[in-house]
Design a protein around this motif. Sequence first.
Motif, PDB file in Angstrom:
ATOM      1  N   TYR A   3       0.846  -1.184   0.000  1.00 46.90           N
ATOM      2  CA  TYR A   3       0.000   0.000   0.000  1.00 46.90           C
ATOM      3  C   TYR A   3       0.883   1.235   0.000  1.00 46.90           C
ATOM      4  O   TYR A   3       1.891   1.281   0.702  1.00 46.90           O
ATOM      5  CB  TYR A   3      -0.880   0.044   1.248  1.00 46.90           C
ATOM      6  N   GLN A   4       0.519   2.254  -0.780  1.00 37.92           N
ATOM      7  CA  GLN A   4       1.234   3.520  -0.705  1.00 37.92           C
ATOM      8  C   GLN A   4       1.019   4.108   0.674  1.00 37.92           C
ATOM      9  O   GLN A   4       1.957   4.429   1.369  1.00 37.92           O
ATOM     10  CB  GLN A   4       0.744   4.478  -1.802  1.00 37.92           C
ATOM     11  N   LEU A   5      -0.228   4.239   1.066  1.00 35.06           N
ATOM     12  CA  LEU A   5      -0.607   4.644   2.409  1.00 35.06           C
ATOM     13  C   LEU A   5      -1.827   3.828   2.792  1.00 35.06           C
ATOM     14  O   LEU A   5      -2.834   3.860   2.085  1.00 35.06           O
ATOM     15  CB  LEU A   5      -0.965   6.135   2.455  1.00 35.06           C
ATOM     16  N   PRO A   6      -1.768   3.084   3.876  1.00 30.78           N
ATOM     17  CA  PRO A   6      -2.942   2.319   4.286  1.00 30.78           C
ATOM     18  C   PRO A   6      -4.044   3.276   4.735  1.00 30.78           C
ATOM     19  O   PRO A   6      -3.768   4.438   5.054  1.00 30.78           O
ATOM     20  CB  PRO A   6      -2.437   1.461   5.438  1.00 30.78           C
ATOM     21  N   PRO A   7      -5.283   2.824   4.785  1.00 30.70           N
ATOM     22  CA  PRO A   7      -6.371   3.691   5.254  1.00 30.70           C
ATOM     23  C   PRO A   7      -6.065   4.238   6.650  1.00 30.70           C
ATOM     24  O   PRO A   7      -5.349   3.617   7.446  1.00 30.70           O
ATOM     25  CB  PRO A   7      -7.580   2.754   5.291  1.00 30.70           C
ATOM     26  N   VAL A   8      -6.611   5.399   6.948  1.00 26.49           N
ATOM     27  CA  VAL A   8      -6.363   6.066   8.223  1.00 26.49           C
ATOM     28  C   VAL A   8      -6.757   5.147   9.383  1.00 26.49           C
ATOM     29  O   VAL A   8      -7.813   4.533   9.361  1.00 26.49           O
ATOM     30  CB  VAL A   8      -7.156   7.391   8.294  1.00 26.49           C
ATOM     31  N   GLY A   9      -5.878   5.053  10.372  1.00 28.41           N
ATOM     32  CA  GLY A   9      -6.138   4.237  11.551  1.00 28.41           C
ATOM     33  C   GLY A   9      -5.744   2.786  11.403  1.00 28.41           C
ATOM     34  O   GLY A   9      -5.978   1.987  12.302  1.00 28.41           O
ATOM     35  N   THR A  10      -5.141   2.416  10.256  1.00 30.40           N
ATOM     36  CA  THR A  10      -4.715   1.033  10.046  1.00 30.40           C
ATOM     37  C   THR A  10      -3.225   0.997   9.712  1.00 30.40           C
ATOM     38  O   THR A  10      -2.646   2.000   9.298  1.00 30.40           O
ATOM     39  CB  THR A  10      -5.494   0.358   8.901  1.00 30.40           C
ATOM     40  N   LEU A  11      -2.644  -0.169   9.922  1.00 29.70           N
ATOM     41  CA  LEU A  11      -1.222  -0.367   9.658  1.00 29.70           C
ATOM     42  C   LEU A  11      -1.009  -1.666   8.901  1.00 29.70           C
ATOM     43  O   LEU A  11      -1.721  -2.643   9.127  1.00 29.70           O
ATOM     44  CB  LEU A  11      -0.437  -0.448  10.971  1.00 29.70           C
TER      45      LEU A  11
END
Length: 73
Positions: A3-11
């Motif tokens: 993932y480029q950036l995972p969804p907010v609040g997830t890792l």
Amino acid sequence: MEYQLPPVGTLTTRLAALNSGVQPATIRDWVRRGLLTRCGGTPKRPLYRLTDVEAARHAAKPTRNNQRHVKTA
């Protein structure tokens, strides 16, 4: 594919490991032991909630009978 950036609040597994100061294998071990659950992603690229990672990091870890006990300050 990472993932480029995972969804907010997830890792991702890698980011969860960096956040917790452990190796990615430890994150996978927490999942296997039931200390951490996946919240999405794919089987090969799971996602974890940040709050769940923090809870697993501070959870009491099971020990073996012959394992030395470490005293905390």
